[in-house]
Design a protein around this motif. Structure first.
Motif, mmCIF file in Angstrom:
data_model
loop_
_atom_site.group_PDB
_atom_site.id
_atom_site.type_symbol
_atom_site.label_atom_id
_atom_site.label_comp_id
_atom_site.label_asym_id
_atom_site.label_seq_id
_atom_site.Cartn_x
_atom_site.Cartn_y
_atom_site.Cartn_z
ATOM 1 N N ALA A 121 0.640 -1.119 -0.016
ATOM 2 C CA ALA A 121 -0.129 -0.107 -0.083
ATOM 3 C C ALA A 121 0.850 1.175 0.108
ATOM 4 O O ALA A 121 1.891 1.177 0.402
ATOM 5 C CB ALA A 121 -0.854 0.099 1.205
ATOM 6 N N CYS A 122 0.369 2.203 -0.448
ATOM 7 C CA CYS A 122 1.031 3.537 -0.608
ATOM 8 C C CYS A 122 -0.033 4.753 -0.294
ATOM 9 O O CYS A 122 -1.040 4.801 -0.773
ATOM 10 C CB CYS A 122 2.046 3.756 -1.652
ATOM 11 N N VAL A 123 0.340 5.832 0.420
ATOM 12 C CA VAL A 123 -0.485 7.126 0.454
ATOM 13 C C VAL A 123 0.446 8.068 -0.077
ATOM 14 O O VAL A 123 1.667 8.248 0.246
ATOM 15 C CB VAL A 123 -0.690 7.129 1.840
ATOM 16 N N ASN A 124 0.044 8.931 -1.112
ATOM 17 C CA ASN A 124 0.670 9.970 -1.508
ATOM 18 C C ASN A 124 0.996 11.256 -0.742
ATOM 19 O O ASN A 124 -0.048 11.470 0.215
ATOM 20 C CB ASN A 124 0.028 10.514 -2.870
ATOM 21 N N GLY A 125 1.834 11.950 -1.033
ATOM 22 C CA GLY A 125 1.841 13.276 -0.120
ATOM 23 C C GLY A 125 1.015 14.028 -0.611
ATOM 24 O O GLY A 125 0.337 14.276 -1.634
ATOM 25 N N GLY A 126 0.405 15.060 0.548
ATOM 26 C CA GLY A 126 -0.408 16.300 -0.152
ATOM 27 C C GLY A 126 -1.858 15.687 -0.029
ATOM 28 O O GLY A 126 -2.447 15.789 0.978
ATOM 29 N N ASP A 127 -2.347 15.138 -1.018
ATOM 30 C CA ASP A 127 -3.750 14.638 -0.902
ATOM 31 C C ASP A 127 -4.061 13.413 -0.365
ATOM 32 O O ASP A 127 -5.129 13.111 -0.056
ATOM 33 C CB ASP A 127 -4.302 14.729 -2.512
ATOM 34 N N ALA A 128 -3.012 12.900 0.163
ATOM 35 C CA ALA A 128 -3.177 11.522 0.688
ATOM 36 C C ALA A 128 -4.062 10.378 -0.060
ATOM 37 O O ALA A 128 -4.638 9.557 0.532
ATOM 38 C CB ALA A 128 -3.820 11.687 2.091
ATOM 39 N N SER A 129 -4.002 10.534 -1.483
ATOM 40 C CA SER A 129 -4.707 9.417 -1.959
ATOM 41 C C SER A 129 -3.950 8.173 -1.946
ATOM 42 O O SER A 129 -2.624 8.373 -1.694
ATOM 43 C CB SER A 129 -4.590 9.907 -3.603
ATOM 44 N N THR A 130 -4.449 7.033 -2.064
ATOM 45 C CA THR A 130 -3.842 5.708 -1.640
ATOM 46 C C THR A 130 -3.777 4.620 -2.765
ATOM 47 O O THR A 130 -4.807 4.891 -3.742
ATOM 48 C CB THR A 130 -4.504 5.086 -0.461
ATOM 49 N N THR A 131 -3.042 3.787 -2.992
ATOM 50 C CA THR A 131 -3.082 2.964 -3.705
ATOM 51 C C THR A 131 -2.874 1.385 -3.083
ATOM 52 O O THR A 131 -2.135 1.485 -1.975
ATOM 53 C CB THR A 131 -1.984 2.920 -4.805
ATOM 54 N N TYR A 132 -3.550 0.191 -3.374
ATOM 55 C CA TYR A 132 -3.237 -1.222 -2.626
ATOM 56 C C TYR A 132 -2.938 -2.113 -3.779
ATOM 57 O O TYR A 132 -3.335 -2.187 -4.943
ATOM 58 C CB TYR A 132 -4.371 -1.352 -2.004
ATOM 59 N N ALA A 133 -1.937 -3.094 -3.150
ATOM 60 C CA ALA A 133 -1.955 -4.417 -4.044
ATOM 61 C C ALA A 133 -3.531 -5.052 -3.985
ATOM 62 O O ALA A 133 -3.916 -4.755 -3.146
ATOM 63 C CB ALA A 133 -0.806 -5.157 -3.384
ATOM 64 N N ASP A 134 -3.485 -5.678 -5.222
ATOM 65 C CA ASP A 134 -4.945 -6.438 -5.512
ATOM 66 C C ASP A 134 -5.031 -7.500 -4.275
ATOM 67 O O ASP A 134 -6.075 -7.702 -3.616
ATOM 68 C CB ASP A 134 -4.958 -6.972 -6.596
ATOM 69 N N SER A 135 -3.867 -7.907 -3.724
ATOM 70 C CA SER A 135 -3.891 -8.968 -2.986
ATOM 71 C C SER A 135 -4.483 -8.520 -1.408
ATOM 72 O O SER A 135 -4.735 -9.346 -0.784
ATOM 73 C CB SER A 135 -2.466 -9.606 -2.740
ATOM 74 N N VAL A 136 -4.508 -7.403 -1.237
ATOM 75 C CA VAL A 136 -4.792 -6.713 0.169
ATOM 76 C C VAL A 136 -6.090 -5.703 0.266
ATOM 77 O O VAL A 136 -6.530 -5.313 1.202
ATOM 78 C CB VAL A 136 -3.848 -5.923 0.640
#
Length: 120
Positions: free
Chosen positions: A48-63
């Motif tokens: 998983a990852c959270v961007n700086g600033g707007d705190a948008s997120t991404t996740y691996a499909d497995s989680v």
């Protein structure tokens, strides 16, 4: 720049854990913070990852749908809430940052890992 990961442990399948990644030397709300995991003998996997600033997120499909990454700017800490854990989630978990705003950059700084073990 330092990252300190904590919160790992042993949990039964179906249980939950919350990992913490506390930053020092920089203010993490401007930068992307990622959680990655590695099983010995296998490639490291982005979780998983959270961007700086707007705190948008991404996740691996497995989680997706089970893990949630979040940021507490006041504590300079990023969390990974892990629910419905499975034995396949067993790994050493690392937090890292590219010291850039976006998760798309390669990671430059890494914390020491924290072990997560899920028993069946």
């Amino acid at each position: 720049v330092q990252l300190q990961a904590s919160g790992g442990g042993l949990v039964q399948a179906g249980g939950s854990l919350r990992l913490s990644c506390t930053a020092s030397g920089f203010t993490l709300d401007n930068y992307a913070i990622a959680w990655l995991r590695q099983v010995p003998g296998k490639d490291r996997e982005g979780v998983a990852c959270v961007n700086g600033g707007d705190a948008s997120t991404t996740y691996a499909d497995s989680v997706k749908g089970r893990f949630t990454i979040s940021r507490d700017n006041a504590k300079n800490t990023v969390y990974l809430q892990m629910n419905e854990l499975k034995p396949d989630d067993t790994a050493i978990y690392y937090c890292a940052t590219p010291l850039e705003r976006l998760c798309t950059y390669g990671m430059s700084y890494w914390g020491e890992g924290t072990q997560v073990t899920v028993s069946s």
